[in-house]
Design an enzyme around this catalytic site. Structure first.
Site, PDB file in Angstrom:
ATOM      1  N   SER A   1      37.410  35.469  36.537  1.00 38.36           N
ATOM      2  CA  SER A   1      36.900  35.391  35.155  1.00 38.36           C
ATOM      3  C   SER A   1      38.090  35.416  34.214  1.00 38.36           C
ATOM      4  O   SER A   1      39.127  36.029  34.537  1.00 38.36           O
ATOM      5  CB  SER A   1      35.998  36.598  34.882  1.00 38.36           C
ATOM      6  OG  SER A   1      35.726  36.693  33.503  1.00 38.36           O
TER       7      SER A   1
ATOM      8  N   TYR B   1      34.888  45.857  35.803  1.00 36.09           N
ATOM      9  CA  TYR B   1      34.720  44.418  36.053  1.00 36.09           C
ATOM     10  C   TYR B   1      36.017  43.628  35.837  1.00 36.09           C
ATOM     11  O   TYR B   1      36.438  42.880  36.734  1.00 36.09           O
ATOM     12  CB  TYR B   1      33.575  43.884  35.174  1.00 36.09           C
ATOM     13  CG  TYR B   1      33.321  42.406  35.339  1.00 36.09           C
ATOM     14  CD1 TYR B   1      32.577  41.909  36.406  1.00 36.09           C
ATOM     15  CD2 TYR B   1      33.817  41.483  34.415  1.00 36.09           C
ATOM     16  CE1 TYR B   1      32.338  40.547  36.559  1.00 36.09           C
ATOM     17  CE2 TYR B   1      33.578  40.121  34.559  1.00 36.09           C
ATOM     18  CZ  TYR B   1      32.837  39.664  35.629  1.00 36.09           C
ATOM     19  OH  TYR B   1      32.614  38.312  35.773  1.00 36.09           O
TER      20      TYR B   1
END
Ligand SMILES: NC(=O)c1ccc[n+]([C@@H]2O[C@H](COP(=O)([O-])OP(=O)(O)OC[C@H]3O[C@@H](n4cnc5c(N)ncnc54)[C@H](OP(=O)(O)O)[C@@H]3O)[C@@H](O)[C@H]2O)c1
Length: 259
Positions: free
Chosen positions: A137, A150
Protein backbone atom coordinates in the site's frame (compact mmCIF):
# COMPACT_ATOMS: atom_id res chain seq x y z
CA UNK A 1 -1.93 -22.33 -20.13
CA UNK A 2 0.07 -20.66 -17.36
CA UNK A 3 -1.43 -20.85 -13.87
CA UNK A 4 -1.83 -18.01 -11.35
CA UNK A 5 -2.68 -18.42 -7.66
CA UNK A 6 -4.44 -15.39 -6.17
CA UNK A 7 -5.12 -14.96 -2.44
CA UNK A 8 -8.11 -12.92 -1.29
CA UNK A 9 -9.68 -13.72 -4.66
CA UNK A 10 -13.35 -13.33 -3.73
CA UNK A 11 -13.58 -9.55 -3.31
CA UNK A 12 -12.08 -6.21 -4.30
CA UNK A 13 -8.61 -6.21 -5.77
CA UNK A 14 -8.25 -10.01 -5.70
CA UNK A 15 -11.41 -10.40 -7.76
CA UNK A 16 -10.11 -7.74 -10.16
CA UNK A 17 -6.80 -9.64 -10.54
CA UNK A 18 -8.65 -12.85 -11.36
CA UNK A 19 -10.83 -11.08 -13.96
CA UNK A 20 -7.77 -9.51 -15.64
CA UNK A 21 -5.83 -12.78 -15.60
CA UNK A 22 -8.75 -14.84 -16.91
CA UNK A 23 -9.17 -12.33 -19.77
CA UNK A 24 -5.48 -12.85 -20.58
CA UNK A 25 -5.97 -16.65 -20.72
CA UNK A 26 -4.47 -17.69 -17.37
CA UNK A 27 -5.72 -20.73 -15.48
CA UNK A 28 -6.43 -19.84 -11.88
CA UNK A 29 -6.30 -21.10 -8.30
CA UNK A 30 -8.48 -18.92 -6.07
CA UNK A 31 -7.78 -18.69 -2.32
CA UNK A 32 -9.98 -17.12 0.40
CA UNK A 33 -11.81 -18.32 3.50
CA UNK A 34 -15.36 -18.56 2.18
CA UNK A 35 -15.82 -21.72 0.11
CA UNK A 36 -19.22 -20.55 -1.15
CA UNK A 37 -17.86 -17.22 -2.44
CA UNK A 38 -14.92 -19.06 -4.05
CA UNK A 39 -17.19 -21.56 -5.86
CA UNK A 40 -19.53 -18.79 -7.05
CA UNK A 41 -16.69 -16.62 -8.40
CA UNK A 42 -14.88 -19.61 -9.96
CA UNK A 43 -18.04 -20.66 -11.83
CA UNK A 44 -18.51 -17.12 -13.18
CA UNK A 45 -14.87 -16.92 -14.36
CA UNK A 46 -14.91 -20.36 -15.96
CA UNK A 47 -18.17 -19.59 -17.75
CA UNK A 48 -17.10 -16.12 -18.90
CA UNK A 49 -13.57 -16.93 -20.04
CA UNK A 50 -13.37 -20.71 -20.51
CA UNK A 51 -10.30 -20.96 -18.28
CA UNK A 52 -9.63 -23.69 -15.72
CA UNK A 53 -10.42 -22.34 -12.24
CA UNK A 54 -9.66 -24.32 -9.04
CA UNK A 55 -10.65 -23.18 -5.58
CA UNK A 56 -8.69 -23.58 -2.37
CA UNK A 57 -10.52 -22.45 0.79
CA UNK A 58 -7.92 -21.47 3.40
CA UNK A 59 -7.62 -19.10 6.34
CA UNK A 60 -4.15 -17.64 5.84
CA UNK A 61 -3.92 -16.48 9.45
CA UNK A 62 -3.57 -20.16 10.44
CA UNK A 63 -0.73 -22.66 10.04
CA UNK A 64 -3.13 -25.16 8.39
CA UNK A 65 -4.37 -22.56 5.90
CA UNK A 66 -0.83 -21.54 4.93
CA UNK A 67 0.23 -25.20 4.70
CA UNK A 68 -2.65 -26.01 2.31
CA UNK A 69 -1.58 -23.18 0.01
CA UNK A 70 2.16 -23.93 0.19
CA UNK A 71 1.33 -27.58 -0.68
CA UNK A 72 -0.54 -26.38 -3.77
CA UNK A 73 2.41 -24.11 -4.70
CA UNK A 74 4.61 -27.22 -4.65
CA UNK A 75 2.10 -29.29 -6.65
CA UNK A 76 0.88 -29.72 -10.24
CA UNK A 77 0.21 -27.95 -12.48
CA UNK A 78 3.02 -25.57 -11.55
CA UNK A 79 2.07 -22.08 -10.38
CA UNK A 80 3.66 -19.50 -12.68
CA UNK A 81 2.34 -16.41 -10.89
CA UNK A 82 1.62 -15.94 -7.17
CA UNK A 83 -0.44 -12.89 -6.21
CA UNK A 84 -0.20 -12.31 -2.44
CA UNK A 85 -3.21 -10.03 -2.22
CA UNK A 86 -5.23 -10.96 0.91
CA UNK A 87 -4.83 -8.34 3.62
CA UNK A 88 -6.77 -6.62 6.41
CA UNK A 89 -6.74 -3.36 8.34
CA UNK A 90 -8.65 -1.99 11.34
CA UNK A 91 -10.19 1.36 12.12
CA UNK A 92 -9.76 0.95 15.88
CA UNK A 93 -6.77 2.56 17.63
CA UNK A 94 -3.93 0.20 18.49
CA UNK A 95 -4.73 -0.10 22.19
CA UNK A 96 -8.43 -0.79 21.53
CA UNK A 97 -7.91 -3.48 18.89
CA UNK A 98 -6.65 -6.22 21.20
CA UNK A 99 -3.43 -8.13 20.80
CA UNK A 100 -5.08 -11.22 19.19
CA UNK A 101 -6.55 -9.10 16.40
CA UNK A 102 -3.23 -7.29 15.92
CA UNK A 103 -1.47 -10.65 15.65
CA UNK A 104 -4.06 -11.83 13.13
CA UNK A 105 -3.28 -8.77 11.01
CA UNK A 106 0.43 -9.57 11.06
CA UNK A 107 -0.28 -13.27 10.40
CA UNK A 108 -2.18 -12.39 7.22
CA UNK A 109 -0.39 -9.24 5.98
CA UNK A 110 3.15 -10.42 6.81
CA UNK A 111 3.55 -14.07 7.85
CA UNK A 112 1.38 -15.56 5.09
CA UNK A 113 3.18 -13.42 2.48
CA UNK A 114 6.52 -14.65 3.83
CA UNK A 115 5.50 -18.31 3.79
CA UNK A 116 3.80 -18.30 0.39
CA UNK A 117 6.65 -16.34 -1.22
CA UNK A 118 9.15 -18.79 0.21
CA UNK A 119 7.21 -21.80 -1.08
CA UNK A 120 6.71 -20.22 -4.54
CA UNK A 121 10.36 -19.18 -4.88
CA UNK A 122 11.57 -22.70 -4.02
CA UNK A 123 9.66 -24.03 -7.04
CA UNK A 124 10.27 -21.08 -9.35
CA UNK A 125 14.03 -21.05 -8.82
CA UNK A 126 14.12 -24.78 -9.70
CA UNK A 127 12.10 -24.12 -12.88
CA UNK A 128 14.00 -20.87 -13.52
CA UNK A 129 10.80 -18.96 -14.28
CA UNK A 130 7.88 -17.39 -12.49
CA UNK A 131 6.59 -14.14 -11.02
CA UNK A 132 5.30 -12.88 -7.66
CA UNK A 133 3.12 -9.84 -7.05
CA UNK A 134 2.84 -8.72 -3.43
CA UNK A 135 0.09 -6.25 -2.59
CA UNK A 136 1.38 -3.57 -0.21
CA UNK A 137 0.00 0.00 0.00
CA UNK A 138 1.10 3.60 -0.45
CA UNK A 139 0.47 3.73 3.32
CA UNK A 140 3.56 1.54 3.72
CA UNK A 141 5.85 4.33 2.55
CA UNK A 142 5.49 6.53 5.59
CA UNK A 143 3.43 7.50 8.62
CA UNK A 144 0.11 7.61 6.73
CA UNK A 145 -2.06 6.17 9.54
CA UNK A 146 -1.26 6.79 13.20
CA UNK A 147 -2.09 4.27 15.95
CA UNK A 148 -2.16 1.37 13.48
CA UNK A 149 0.04 -1.61 12.66
CA UNK A 150 -1.33 -1.66 9.08
CA UNK A 151 1.24 0.77 7.53
CA UNK A 152 4.07 -1.09 9.27
CA UNK A 153 2.84 -4.41 7.83
CA UNK A 154 2.77 -2.87 4.35
CA UNK A 155 6.22 -1.29 4.86
CA UNK A 156 7.46 -4.82 5.54
CA UNK A 157 5.98 -6.07 2.24
CA UNK A 158 7.66 -3.24 0.32
CA UNK A 159 11.06 -3.84 1.94
CA UNK A 160 10.79 -7.63 1.62
CA UNK A 161 9.78 -7.55 -2.05
CA UNK A 162 12.38 -4.95 -3.00
CA UNK A 163 15.09 -6.90 -1.22
CA UNK A 164 14.27 -10.19 -2.98
CA UNK A 165 13.34 -8.78 -6.40
CA UNK A 166 16.70 -7.14 -6.89
CA UNK A 167 18.76 -9.99 -5.43
CA UNK A 168 21.04 -12.06 -7.64
CA UNK A 169 19.38 -15.31 -6.50
CA UNK A 170 15.98 -14.23 -7.78
CA UNK A 171 17.03 -12.20 -10.84
CA UNK A 172 19.46 -14.81 -12.16
CA UNK A 173 16.64 -17.39 -12.06
CA UNK A 174 14.57 -15.13 -14.34
CA UNK A 175 11.91 -14.49 -11.68
CA UNK A 176 10.12 -11.14 -11.54
CA UNK A 177 8.82 -9.71 -8.27
CA UNK A 178 6.77 -6.55 -7.84
CA UNK A 179 5.27 -4.83 -4.81
CA UNK A 180 1.98 -3.11 -5.65
CA UNK A 181 1.30 0.11 -3.72
CA UNK A 182 -2.33 1.09 -4.28
CA UNK A 183 -3.92 4.21 -2.82
CA UNK A 184 -7.59 4.28 -1.77
CA UNK A 185 -9.33 1.72 -4.00
CA UNK A 186 -13.05 0.94 -4.09
CA UNK A 187 -13.33 -2.59 -2.66
CA UNK A 188 -14.89 -4.17 0.44
CA UNK A 189 -11.76 -3.38 2.50
CA UNK A 190 -12.99 -0.20 4.22
CA UNK A 191 -16.44 -1.60 4.89
CA UNK A 192 -14.92 -4.75 6.45
CA UNK A 193 -12.50 -2.69 8.52
CA UNK A 194 -15.23 -0.25 9.59
CA UNK A 195 -13.35 2.64 7.98
CA UNK A 196 -15.63 5.46 6.74
CA UNK A 197 -15.58 5.96 2.97
CA UNK A 198 -16.70 9.61 3.18
CA UNK A 199 -13.00 10.52 3.23
CA UNK A 200 -11.06 10.94 0.96
CA UNK A 201 -12.96 12.85 -1.76
CA UNK A 202 -14.25 10.90 -4.78
CA UNK A 203 -11.40 11.95 -7.10
CA UNK A 204 -8.86 10.14 -4.91
CA UNK A 205 -10.57 6.74 -5.18
CA UNK A 206 -9.13 4.25 -7.67
CA UNK A 207 -10.98 1.56 -9.60
CA UNK A 208 -9.92 -1.99 -8.64
CA UNK A 209 -9.85 -3.22 -12.26
CA UNK A 210 -7.57 -0.30 -13.29
CA UNK A 211 -5.24 -1.00 -10.34
CA UNK A 212 -5.03 -4.73 -11.15
CA UNK A 213 -4.36 -4.14 -14.87
CA UNK A 214 -1.62 -1.57 -14.13
CA UNK A 215 0.01 -3.87 -11.57
CA UNK A 216 0.12 -6.82 -13.99
CA UNK A 217 1.56 -4.59 -16.71
CA UNK A 218 4.23 -3.25 -14.32
CA UNK A 219 5.09 -6.83 -13.28
CA UNK A 220 5.50 -7.82 -16.95
CA UNK A 221 7.75 -4.80 -17.47
CA UNK A 222 9.93 -5.82 -14.54
CA UNK A 223 9.09 -2.85 -12.27
CA UNK A 224 9.92 -3.58 -8.65
CA UNK A 225 7.41 -1.05 -7.30
CA UNK A 226 4.06 -0.44 -8.97
CA UNK A 227 2.15 2.70 -7.98
CA UNK A 228 -1.01 3.04 -10.09
CA UNK A 229 -2.19 6.60 -11.00
CA UNK A 230 -0.26 9.86 -11.06
CA UNK A 231 -2.17 11.08 -7.96
CA UNK A 232 -0.62 8.36 -5.86
CA UNK A 233 2.78 8.61 -7.55
CA UNK A 234 2.85 12.20 -6.24
CA UNK A 235 1.63 11.09 -2.79
CA UNK A 236 4.31 8.37 -2.77
CA UNK A 237 6.99 10.90 -3.68
CA UNK A 238 5.82 13.09 -0.77
CA UNK A 239 5.84 10.21 1.71
CA UNK A 240 9.34 9.19 0.61
CA UNK A 241 11.00 12.59 0.36
CA UNK A 242 9.27 15.06 2.70
CA UNK A 243 10.62 15.22 6.26
CA UNK A 244 8.77 12.58 8.28
CA UNK A 245 7.91 15.14 10.95
CA UNK A 246 5.95 16.98 8.24
CA UNK A 247 4.17 13.93 6.78
CA UNK A 248 3.14 12.86 10.31
CA UNK A 249 1.17 16.13 10.52
CA UNK A 250 -0.99 15.05 7.55
CA UNK A 251 -1.41 11.45 8.74
CA UNK A 252 -4.81 9.97 9.60
CA UNK A 253 -4.84 9.48 13.38
CA UNK A 254 -7.24 6.65 14.16
CA UNK A 255 -7.07 7.55 17.85
CA UNK A 256 -7.67 11.26 17.20
CA UNK A 257 -10.81 13.26 18.03
CA UNK A 258 -11.78 13.81 14.35
CA UNK A 259 -12.01 10.07 13.96
N1 LIG B 1 -8.85 -1.11 -0.90
C1 LIG B 1 -7.88 -0.24 -0.69
O1 LIG B 1 -8.09 0.98 -0.62
C2 LIG B 1 -6.46 -0.74 -0.54
C3 LIG B 1 -5.42 0.21 -0.58
C4 LIG B 1 -4.11 -0.24 -0.46
C5 LIG B 1 -3.84 -1.58 -0.30
N2 LIG B 1 -4.87 -2.48 -0.25
C6 LIG B 1 -4.51 -3.89 -0.08
O2 LIG B 1 -5.10 -4.63 -1.14
C7 LIG B 1 -5.29 -6.00 -0.73
C8 LIG B 1 -6.69 -6.43 -1.10
O3 LIG B 1 -7.59 -5.63 -0.39
P1 LIG B 1 -9.08 -5.35 -0.86
O4 LIG B 1 -9.27 -3.89 -0.72
O5 LIG B 1 -9.36 -6.00 -2.15
O6 LIG B 1 -9.86 -6.09 0.33
P2 LIG B 1 -11.30 -6.78 0.40
O7 LIG B 1 -12.22 -6.22 -0.64
O8 LIG B 1 -11.69 -6.66 1.84
O9 LIG B 1 -11.00 -8.33 0.05
C9 LIG B 1 -10.24 -9.11 0.93
C10 LIG B 1 -10.11 -10.52 0.39
O10 LIG B 1 -9.21 -11.24 1.24
C11 LIG B 1 -9.85 -12.43 1.73
N3 LIG B 1 -9.38 -12.69 3.08
C12 LIG B 1 -9.59 -11.92 4.19
N4 LIG B 1 -9.04 -12.50 5.27
C13 LIG B 1 -8.47 -13.66 4.83
C14 LIG B 1 -7.78 -14.72 5.48
N5 LIG B 1 -7.58 -14.72 6.82
N6 LIG B 1 -7.34 -15.76 4.74
C15 LIG B 1 -7.55 -15.80 3.39
N7 LIG B 1 -8.20 -14.83 2.73
C16 LIG B 1 -8.67 -13.77 3.44
C17 LIG B 1 -11.34 -12.12 1.63
O11 LIG B 1 -12.17 -13.28 1.51
P3 LIG B 1 -12.72 -14.11 2.81
O12 LIG B 1 -13.28 -13.11 3.76
O13 LIG B 1 -13.72 -15.09 2.26
O14 LIG B 1 -11.53 -14.82 3.36
C18 LIG B 1 -11.40 -11.31 0.35
O15 LIG B 1 -11.41 -12.18 -0.76
C19 LIG B 1 -5.01 -6.01 0.78
O16 LIG B 1 -3.72 -6.52 1.00
C20 LIG B 1 -5.07 -4.54 1.18
O17 LIG B 1 -4.27 -4.26 2.31
C21 LIG B 1 -6.18 -2.10 -0.37
Amino acid sequence: MPTALVTGATAGLGKAFTRALAEQGWDLVLVARSGTDLERHAARLALGHGTRVDVLPADLTTDEGCAAVTARLAGDPAVDLLVNNAGIGYERPFLDTGIEAEERLLDLNVRAVLRLTNAALEQMTKRRSGAILNVASVAGLGPAWLSSTYPASKAWIIGFTESLATSRQVRSAGIRMTALLPGYTRTEFHQRAGIPTTFPPAWLWLDADDVARTALQDLRRGKVLSIPSSRYKIAAWGLRHLPRALSRKFAWDISGPAH
